[in-house]
Design a protein around this motif. Structure first.
Motif, PDB file in Angstrom:
ATOM      1  N   GLY A 178       0.830  -1.195   0.000  1.00  0.00           N
ATOM      2  CA  GLY A 178       0.000   0.000   0.000  1.00  0.00           C
ATOM      3  C   GLY A 178       0.865   1.245   0.000  1.00  0.00           C
ATOM      4  N   ARG A 179       0.396   2.269  -0.712  1.00  0.00           N
ATOM      5  CA  ARG A 179       1.065   3.577  -0.747  1.00  0.00           C
ATOM      6  C   ARG A 179       0.021   4.653  -0.543  1.00  0.00           C
ATOM      7  N   GLU A 180       0.463   5.836  -0.234  1.00  0.00           N
ATOM      8  CA  GLU A 180      -0.429   6.981  -0.068  1.00  0.00           C
ATOM      9  C   GLU A 180      -0.621   7.688  -1.403  1.00  0.00           C
ATOM     10  N   ALA A 181      -0.937   6.936  -2.428  1.00  0.00           N
ATOM     11  CA  ALA A 181      -1.233   7.440  -3.769  1.00  0.00           C
ATOM     12  C   ALA A 181      -2.040   6.359  -4.480  1.00  0.00           C
ATOM     13  N   GLU A 182      -2.890   6.762  -5.409  1.00  0.00           N
ATOM     14  CA  GLU A 182      -3.658   5.759  -6.150  1.00  0.00           C
ATOM     15  C   GLU A 182      -2.711   4.819  -6.882  1.00  0.00           C
ATOM     16  N   PRO A 183      -2.999   3.557  -6.902  1.00  0.00           N
ATOM     17  CA  PRO A 183      -4.236   2.848  -6.577  1.00  0.00           C
ATOM     18  C   PRO A 183      -4.377   2.495  -5.105  1.00  0.00           C
ATOM     19  N   TRP A 184      -3.630   3.073  -4.212  1.00  0.00           N
ATOM     20  CA  TRP A 184      -3.658   2.894  -2.763  1.00  0.00           C
ATOM     21  C   TRP A 184      -3.106   1.546  -2.343  1.00  0.00           C
ATOM     22  N   ALA A 185      -3.487   0.459  -3.017  1.00  0.00           N
ATOM     23  CA  ALA A 185      -2.954  -0.857  -2.645  1.00  0.00           C
ATOM     24  C   ALA A 185      -3.033  -1.814  -3.828  1.00  0.00           C
ATOM     25  N   LEU A 186      -2.049  -2.696  -3.891  1.00  0.00           N
ATOM     26  CA  LEU A 186      -2.064  -3.847  -4.794  1.00  0.00           C
ATOM     27  C   LEU A 186      -2.133  -5.082  -3.907  1.00  0.00           C
ATOM     28  N   VAL A 187      -2.993  -6.024  -4.272  1.00  0.00           N
ATOM     29  CA  VAL A 187      -3.176  -7.232  -3.470  1.00  0.00           C
ATOM     30  C   VAL A 187      -3.037  -8.447  -4.382  1.00  0.00           C
ATOM     31  N   ALA A 188      -2.283  -9.430  -3.942  1.00  0.00           N
ATOM     32  CA  ALA A 188      -2.146 -10.680  -4.700  1.00  0.00           C
ATOM     33  C   ALA A 188      -3.493 -11.388  -4.741  1.00  0.00           C
ATOM     34  N   ASP A 189      -3.730 -12.137  -5.803  1.00  0.00           N
ATOM     35  CA  ASP A 189      -4.987 -12.872  -5.941  1.00  0.00           C
ATOM     36  C   ASP A 189      -5.117 -14.002  -4.928  1.00  0.00           C
ATOM     37  N   SER A 190      -3.994 -14.582  -4.534  1.00  0.00           N
ATOM     38  CA  SER A 190      -4.021 -15.769  -3.667  1.00  0.00           C
ATOM     39  C   SER A 190      -3.286 -15.529  -2.367  1.00  0.00           C
ATOM     40  N   ALA A 191      -3.746 -16.218  -1.342  1.00  0.00           N
ATOM     41  CA  ALA A 191      -3.037 -16.205  -0.059  1.00  0.00           C
ATOM     42  C   ALA A 191      -1.782 -17.060  -0.179  1.00  0.00           C
ATOM     43  N   VAL A 192      -0.781 -16.755   0.617  1.00  0.00           N
ATOM     44  CA  VAL A 192       0.422 -17.588   0.647  1.00  0.00           C
ATOM     45  C   VAL A 192       0.162 -18.796   1.554  1.00  0.00           C
ATOM     46  N   ALA A 193       0.839 -19.885   1.265  1.00  0.00           N
ATOM     47  CA  ALA A 193       0.679 -21.098   2.061  1.00  0.00           C
ATOM     48  C   ALA A 193       1.284 -20.893   3.445  1.00  0.00           C
ATOM     49  N   PRO A 194       0.540 -21.217   4.491  1.00  0.00           N
ATOM     50  CA  PRO A 194       1.090 -21.075   5.842  1.00  0.00           C
ATOM     51  C   PRO A 194       2.183 -22.094   6.106  1.00  0.00           C
ATOM     52  N   ASN A 195       2.992 -21.800   7.091  1.00  0.00           N
ATOM     53  CA  ASN A 195       4.050 -22.697   7.560  1.00  0.00           C
ATOM     54  C   ASN A 195       5.090 -23.017   6.500  1.00  0.00           C
ATOM     55  N   ARG A 196       5.347 -22.050   5.614  1.00  0.00           N
ATOM     56  CA  ARG A 196       6.400 -22.155   4.602  1.00  0.00           C
ATOM     57  C   ARG A 196       7.075 -20.804   4.484  1.00  0.00           C
ATOM     58  N   TRP A 197       8.329 -20.799   4.029  1.00  0.00           N
ATOM     59  CA  TRP A 197       9.035 -19.555   3.756  1.00  0.00           C
ATOM     60  C   TRP A 197       8.552 -18.982   2.425  1.00  0.00           C
ATOM     61  N   HIS A 198       8.424 -17.662   2.369  1.00  0.00           N
ATOM     62  CA  HIS A 198       8.018 -16.971   1.150  1.00  0.00           C
ATOM     63  C   HIS A 198       8.809 -15.682   1.022  1.00  0.00           C
ATOM     64  N   SER A 199       8.832 -15.156  -0.167  1.00  0.00           N
ATOM     65  CA  SER A 199       9.439 -13.852  -0.428  1.00  0.00           C
ATOM     66  C   SER A 199       8.344 -12.911  -0.912  1.00  0.00           C
ATOM     67  N   VAL A 200       8.333 -11.700  -0.374  1.00  0.00           N
ATOM     68  CA  VAL A 200       7.391 -10.668  -0.806  1.00  0.00           C
ATOM     69  C   VAL A 200       8.209  -9.409  -1.062  1.00  0.00           C
ATOM     70  N   ALA A 201       8.038  -8.823  -2.244  1.00  0.00           N
ATOM     71  CA  ALA A 201       8.780  -7.609  -2.592  1.00  0.00           C
ATOM     72  C   ALA A 201       7.860  -6.660  -3.348  1.00  0.00           C
ATOM     73  N   ALA A 202       8.125  -5.372  -3.223  1.00  0.00           N
ATOM     74  CA  ALA A 202       7.368  -4.364  -3.963  1.00  0.00           C
ATOM     75  C   ALA A 202       8.355  -3.347  -4.520  1.00  0.00           C
ATOM     76  N   THR A 203       8.038  -2.824  -5.706  1.00  0.00           N
ATOM     77  CA  THR A 203       8.876  -1.791  -6.316  1.00  0.00           C
ATOM     78  C   THR A 203       7.990  -0.667  -6.823  1.00  0.00           C
ATOM     79  N   PHE A 204       8.548   0.535  -6.838  1.00  0.00           N
ATOM     80  CA  PHE A 204       7.881   1.698  -7.428  1.00  0.00           C
ATOM     81  C   PHE A 204       8.950   2.493  -8.157  1.00  0.00           C
ATOM     82  N   ASP A 205       8.759   2.688  -9.472  1.00  0.00           N
ATOM     83  CA  ASP A 205       9.766   3.364 -10.290  1.00  0.00           C
ATOM     84  C   ASP A 205       9.390   4.797 -10.653  1.00  0.00           C
TER      85      ASP A 205
END
Length: 198
Positions: free
Chosen positions: A43-70
């Protein structure tokens, strides 16, 4: 602009924030975390305010989450794959709110605590390319490498000597960027997190 890791755990209570510079109701710049359904979001303080993944991540596993803004487009990556992107414009810079790991703030109170483990969180002063986000799976942003360019801070929390456990059971990190490659930690790996207890 930012790279961080995180995911899941049982017993979700609303949003869980991995890394933020946000004080709801007062000011803010960004938040990276999981929504109440366990889906990664940025989420950012500018439109579109937030991007959300379509699916939940699997619990009890390692995951990577990253965001970029250019400066033109906001992108969200989960496990090194682009899962959402949208045009986004400039916003005011918040010179007051600190960068927080594992929570955000709501009217100066810490809130939306992450219920899991964060192995590493990094912030760059530039947008990483899709190829660079993919490189995080196997390449650490070591000094003198292209990935180190623009690196503002990198916290390797599971190996950091600056990691302490708060009396309430929350992880507390000293309020300073710990660069393990500068400060003698070394090692590599993705920005990632693991689940908390079920």
């Amino acid at each position: 602009q930012m790279g961080g890791g995180g995911t899941s755990g049982g017993g979700r209570r609303g949003e869980q924030i991995i890394i933020s510079k946000f004080n709801r109701g007062l000011r803010g710049e960004y938040r990276l975390g999981l929504d109440a359904s366990g889906r990664p979001f940025v989420g950012r303080e500018a439109e579109p305010w937030a991007l959300v993944a379509d699916s939940a991540v699997a619990p009890n596993r390692w995951h990577s989450v990253a965001a970029t803004f250019d400066g033109r487009e906001l992108r969200l990556y989960v496990d090194y794959d682009l899962v959402a992107a949208a045009p986004s414009g400039p916003q005011f810079s918040d010179q007051v709110t600190p960068v927080l790991l594992g929570c955000d703030m709501e009217r100066d109170n810490f809130d939306h605590h992450f219920e899991g483990f964060v192995a590493e969180a990094c912030i760059w002063g530039r947008a990483l390319s899709a190829a660079e986000v993919g490189e995080l799976a196997t390449t650490a942003p070591r000094q003198g490498t292209p990935m180190h360019s623009g690196l503002l801070g990198c916290w390797r929390l599971l190996e950091s000597k600056q990691l302490r456990l708060h009396a309430a059971g929350r992880v507390v990190v000293a309020n300073a960027a710990f660069d393990p490659w500068r400060d003698g930690g070394g090692g590599g790996g993705p920005a990632s997190a693991a689940p908390g207890p079920a």
